[in-house]
Design a protein around this motif. Structure first.
Motif, short mmCIF file in Angstrom:
data_model
loop_
_atom_site.label_atom_id
_atom_site.label_comp_id
_atom_site.label_asym_id
_atom_site.label_seq_id
_atom_site.Cartn_x
_atom_site.Cartn_y
_atom_site.Cartn_z
N ASP A 68 0.82 -1.22 0.00
CA ASP A 68 0.00 0.00 0.00
C ASP A 68 0.85 1.27 0.00
OD1 ASP A 68 0.84 0.43 2.64
OD2 ASP A 68 -1.09 -0.14 3.52
N TYR A 69 0.20 2.41 0.11
CA TYR A 69 0.87 3.71 0.05
C TYR A 69 1.84 3.93 1.22
CZ TYR A 69 -2.25 5.50 3.69
OH TYR A 69 -2.91 5.71 4.87
N ARG A 70 1.68 3.16 2.30
CA ARG A 70 2.59 3.26 3.44
C ARG A 70 3.81 2.34 3.28
NH1 ARG A 70 -2.19 1.72 5.70
NH2 ARG A 70 -3.39 3.27 6.78
N ASN A 71 3.80 1.55 2.21
CA ASN A 71 4.78 0.49 1.97
C ASN A 71 4.56 -0.69 2.92
OD1 ASN A 71 6.76 -0.43 0.21
ND2 ASN A 71 8.39 0.02 1.67
N ASP A 72 3.32 -0.85 3.39
CA ASP A 72 2.91 -2.00 4.21
C ASP A 72 2.17 -2.99 3.32
OD1 ASP A 72 3.87 -1.17 6.69
OD2 ASP A 72 1.99 -0.24 7.29
N THR A 73 2.15 -4.23 3.75
CA THR A 73 1.40 -5.26 3.04
C THR A 73 -0.04 -5.26 3.53
OG1 THR A 73 3.39 -6.62 2.84
CG2 THR A 73 1.27 -7.74 2.54
N HIS A 74 -0.97 -5.24 2.58
CA HIS A 74 -2.40 -5.31 2.90
C HIS A 74 -2.94 -6.64 2.37
CE1 HIS A 74 -6.46 -4.16 3.76
NE2 HIS A 74 -6.81 -4.37 2.50
N TRP A 75 -3.85 -7.26 3.14
CA TRP A 75 -4.43 -8.56 2.80
C TRP A 75 -5.93 -8.45 2.57
CZ3 TRP A 75 -1.93 -13.41 2.74
CH2 TRP A 75 -0.57 -13.36 3.06
N TRP A 76 -6.45 -9.29 1.65
CA TRP A 76 -7.88 -9.43 1.38
C TRP A 76 -8.10 -10.78 0.71
CZ3 TRP A 76 -4.52 -6.50 -1.43
CH2 TRP A 76 -4.44 -6.76 -2.79
N LEU A 77 -9.35 -11.12 0.48
CA LEU A 77 -9.71 -12.35 -0.24
C LEU A 77 -10.32 -11.99 -1.58
CD1 LEU A 77 -11.37 -14.34 2.68
CD2 LEU A 77 -9.09 -14.71 1.72
N GLN A 78 -10.13 -12.89 -2.53
CA GLN A 78 -10.70 -12.66 -3.84
C GLN A 78 -11.27 -13.96 -4.39
OE1 GLN A 78 -8.25 -9.67 -5.66
NE2 GLN A 78 -9.01 -10.25 -7.69
N ASP A 79 -12.38 -13.82 -5.09
CA ASP A 79 -13.03 -14.91 -5.83
C ASP A 79 -13.23 -14.36 -7.23
OD1 ASP A 79 -14.66 -16.78 -7.03
OD2 ASP A 79 -16.22 -16.74 -5.49
N GLY A 80 -12.31 -14.70 -8.14
CA GLY A 80 -12.35 -14.10 -9.47
C GLY A 80 -12.12 -12.60 -9.34
N GLU A 81 -13.04 -11.82 -9.84
CA GLU A 81 -12.94 -10.36 -9.75
C GLU A 81 -13.57 -9.80 -8.46
OE1 GLU A 81 -11.21 -8.42 -11.97
OE2 GLU A 81 -10.61 -10.39 -12.74
N LYS A 82 -14.29 -10.64 -7.73
CA LYS A 82 -14.97 -10.20 -6.51
C LYS A 82 -13.98 -10.13 -5.35
CE LYS A 82 -18.38 -9.14 -3.83
NZ LYS A 82 -18.69 -7.75 -3.69
#
Length: 165
Positions: free
Chosen positions: A88-102
């Motif tokens: 991210d913009y802070r140079n930190d790692t951000h996590w999320w989940l994805q199912d295709g484009e969702k």
């Protein structure tokens, strides 16, 4: 019943096993939205390492992306969710989940609340942190909070292997 197992190791051997057993939630839009909201409501500073607590005081979602993402991943009854991360913009790692484009991101508001956007454009499929990709203890704690908050029964046990005769 789904079981999420976390082994602890000493000298390369399993020294303890923690198991959380529960019935997972159906993977449908309304349910994943509801569970994401409940996860967000259960996020507190005690789940954070010290380096995230100062900014978290003014940005309550900051620092919670990993364990909230991992909790959502395990709580849902699907194999379609892919762990993703991006810088991210802070140079930190951000996590999320994805199912295709969702995209399913419990803590996305940590960006929008400060006029930024999550780093989805640079995201890539990412293995969980830690040795053998095991679930983090903070994720297990968060999952139990979620289940407790909506009065869903679960089983949590800690076992230590027996040694000797």
């Amino acid at each position: 019943m789904k079981e999420v197992v976390r082994h602890s190791y000493k000298d390369g051997e399993i020294s303890e096993t923690r198991t959380l057993g529960f019935f997972p939630f159906s993977y449908e839009p309304a349910m994943i939205h509801a569970i994401s909201k409940i996860i967000a409501e259960q996020l507190t500073p005690d789940l954070l390492t010290k380096k995230y607590r100062e900014e978290n005081a003014t940005n309550p979602m900051f620092g919670h992306c990993y364990h909230s993402t991992q909790a959502l991943f395990y709580l849902m009854d699907t194999d379609k969710l892919i762990p993703m991360s991006g810088i991210d913009y802070r140079n930190d790692t951000h996590w999320w989940l994805q199912d295709g484009e969702k995209i399913h991101d419990v803590t996305a508001d940590q960006y929008y609340s400060v006029g930024q956007v999550p780093p989805y454009a640079t995201g890539k499929k990412t293995a969980w942190y830690g040795w053998k990709q095991r679930p983090h203890q903070r994720s297990l704690k968060l999952m139990m909070r979620v289940l407790d908050s909506i009065k869903i029964p679960y089983c949590y046990e800690t076992l230590t292997p027996q040694t000797g005769p």
